[in-house]
Design an enzyme around this catalytic site. Structure first.
Site, short mmCIF file in Angstrom:
data_model
loop_
_atom_site.label_atom_id
_atom_site.label_comp_id
_atom_site.label_asym_id
_atom_site.label_seq_id
_atom_site.Cartn_x
_atom_site.Cartn_y
_atom_site.Cartn_z
N HIS A 146 0.80 -1.23 0.00
CA HIS A 146 0.00 0.00 0.00
C HIS A 146 0.83 1.29 0.00
O HIS A 146 1.89 1.37 0.60
CB HIS A 146 -0.94 0.01 1.22
CG HIS A 146 -0.19 0.03 2.52
ND1 HIS A 146 0.22 1.19 3.13
CD2 HIS A 146 0.26 -0.98 3.29
CE1 HIS A 146 0.88 0.90 4.23
NE2 HIS A 146 0.92 -0.41 4.36
N HIS A 153 12.84 1.93 -11.87
CA HIS A 153 12.67 0.53 -12.27
C HIS A 153 12.66 -0.33 -11.01
O HIS A 153 13.63 -0.33 -10.24
CB HIS A 153 13.84 0.13 -13.17
CG HIS A 153 13.78 -1.28 -13.68
ND1 HIS A 153 14.72 -1.80 -14.54
CD2 HIS A 153 12.90 -2.29 -13.46
CE1 HIS A 153 14.43 -3.06 -14.83
NE2 HIS A 153 13.33 -3.38 -14.17
C1 LIG Z 1 24.52 -3.42 -7.16
C2 LIG Z 1 25.09 -3.50 -8.55
C3 LIG Z 1 24.49 -2.38 -9.43
C4 LIG Z 1 26.59 -3.30 -8.39
O1 LIG Z 1 27.20 -3.29 -9.63
P1 LIG Z 1 28.71 -2.73 -9.74
O2 LIG Z 1 28.73 -1.29 -9.35
O3 LIG Z 1 29.17 -3.10 -11.10
O4 LIG Z 1 29.49 -3.48 -8.59
P2 LIG Z 1 30.55 -4.65 -8.68
O5 LIG Z 1 30.03 -5.79 -9.49
O6 LIG Z 1 31.85 -4.03 -9.07
O7 LIG Z 1 30.63 -5.14 -7.16
C5 LIG Z 1 31.19 -4.35 -6.13
C6 LIG Z 1 31.15 -5.17 -4.86
O8 LIG Z 1 29.78 -5.30 -4.43
C7 LIG Z 1 29.41 -6.71 -4.40
N1 LIG Z 1 28.05 -6.80 -4.94
C8 LIG Z 1 27.61 -6.35 -6.15
N2 LIG Z 1 26.32 -6.58 -6.28
C9 LIG Z 1 25.91 -7.19 -5.15
C10 LIG Z 1 24.66 -7.67 -4.71
N3 LIG Z 1 23.58 -7.55 -5.47
N4 LIG Z 1 24.61 -8.24 -3.48
C11 LIG Z 1 25.71 -8.36 -2.70
N5 LIG Z 1 26.93 -7.91 -3.08
C12 LIG Z 1 27.02 -7.35 -4.29
C13 LIG Z 1 30.43 -7.41 -5.30
O9 LIG Z 1 30.57 -8.77 -4.93
C14 LIG Z 1 31.67 -6.60 -5.02
O10 LIG Z 1 32.20 -6.98 -3.78
P3 LIG Z 1 33.81 -6.99 -3.51
O11 LIG Z 1 34.24 -5.56 -3.67
O12 LIG Z 1 33.91 -7.50 -2.11
O13 LIG Z 1 34.37 -7.89 -4.56
C15 LIG Z 1 24.78 -4.86 -9.25
O14 LIG Z 1 25.60 -5.91 -8.77
C16 LIG Z 1 23.33 -5.28 -9.07
O15 LIG Z 1 22.94 -5.96 -8.11
N6 LIG Z 1 22.50 -4.83 -10.03
C17 LIG Z 1 21.07 -5.10 -10.05
C18 LIG Z 1 20.76 -6.10 -11.16
C19 LIG Z 1 19.27 -6.21 -11.42
O16 LIG Z 1 18.45 -5.79 -10.66
N7 LIG Z 1 18.96 -6.74 -12.57
C20 LIG Z 1 17.56 -6.82 -13.02
C21 LIG Z 1 17.49 -6.44 -14.45
S1 LIG Z 1 15.86 -6.55 -15.07
#
Ligand SMILES: CC(C)(COP(=O)(O)OP(=O)(O)OC[C@H]1O[C@@H](n2cnc3c(N)ncnc32)[C@H](O)[C@@H]1OP(=O)(O)O)[C@@H](O)C(=O)NCCC(=O)NCCS
Length: 217
Positions: free
Chosen positions: A143, A152
């Protein structure tokens, strides 16, 4: 949008994964899709629908006689989705909202123009979803949630009551946000995060409980 507009033919912008999900949804809804665009004109056909050319091909259609569907997906403040939207709106084109038949949306929820609500999403009483936002497959808004423009909520994310998602923010796949939390504009909640407190604008948070990893440049 006047109800007669739902009879106008549609053009889907883009040909990637999000565009294909939208195409299949539109066909299931019985909507008339003229075609889709790609970066370069091609002979490609998706689900029986032809490519009409690149995005400029849209300009050969009268803005009064066609509606657009934004097929550009987004993770984070994906500027392309926003750019496409603004560029065509400034030329008097309109983006129709797309609501999958299996989405459950209470009658008092407000859904603005260009919003896309995918299969199995649930939107509860008092929610407002602003222009060009995506409530993706199986996402749930309890709600009184407010989703600002161009945001998004990714597949399977769960927002408890009265959560506010700022403009161009992204709530990652499978994330959970507890009640009353404010996700700042352009913030990103990582996939699977559990958000217990407000997220500042442009901040990226991940994990359980969610912690900041950085602020976007
Ligand atoms: C959060 C997010 C944007 C980070 O991306 P990024 O900036 O490229 O970050 P990185 O991949 O370089 O990761 C950085 C650190 O965060 C950690 N990390 C990244 N995403 C994470 C997540 N979702 N949960 C936990 N840890 C995460 C990585 O393991 C890394 O840790 P380290 O430094 O200890 O190695 C991405 O991982 C994410 O979750 N995106 C959402 C995807 C989504 O919703 N997709 C749906 C599409 S319809």
């Amino acid at each position: 949008m006047p109800s007669s507009d739902t009879n106008l033919p549609l053009i889907v912008i883009g040909a990637g994964g999000h565009a294909r999900v939208l195409l299949s949804t539109l066909l299931q809804l019985g909507r008339h899709v003229v075609g889709f665009t790609e970066l370069e004109a091609s002979e490609k056909v998706l689900l029986g629908i032809p490519c009409i050319g690149n995005d400029d091909a849209v300009l050969t259609y009268d803005p009064q006689r066609v509606l657009l569907v934004n097929g550009i997906g987004s993770v984070g403040s994906d500027s392309k989705r926003l750019r496409i939207y603004d560029s065509f709106v400034s030329r008097s084109y309109r983006f129709t909202s797309v609501i999958h038949s299996s989405a459950c949306i209470v009658s008092d929820a407000r859904i603005d123009e260009g919003v896309q609500i995918m299969a199995g999403a649930i939107i509860q009483t008092g929610c407002v979803v602003h222009e060009n936002s995506i409530i993706n497959t199986g996402a749930q808004l309890d709600h009184d949630c407010i989703i600002d423009v161009h945001a998004h909520v990714a597949p399977g994310a769960v927002l408890s009551g009265s959560v506010h998602v700022g403009a161009r923010a992204h709530v990652g796949a499978g994330a959970t946000v507890i009640q009353g939390v404010h996700i700042g504009a352009e913030a990103i909640v990582g996939a699977g995060a559990v958000v217990l407190s407000d997220v500042p604008p442009s901040c990226i948070v991940v994990g359980v409980p969610a912690r900041p990893i950085r602020v976007k440049a």
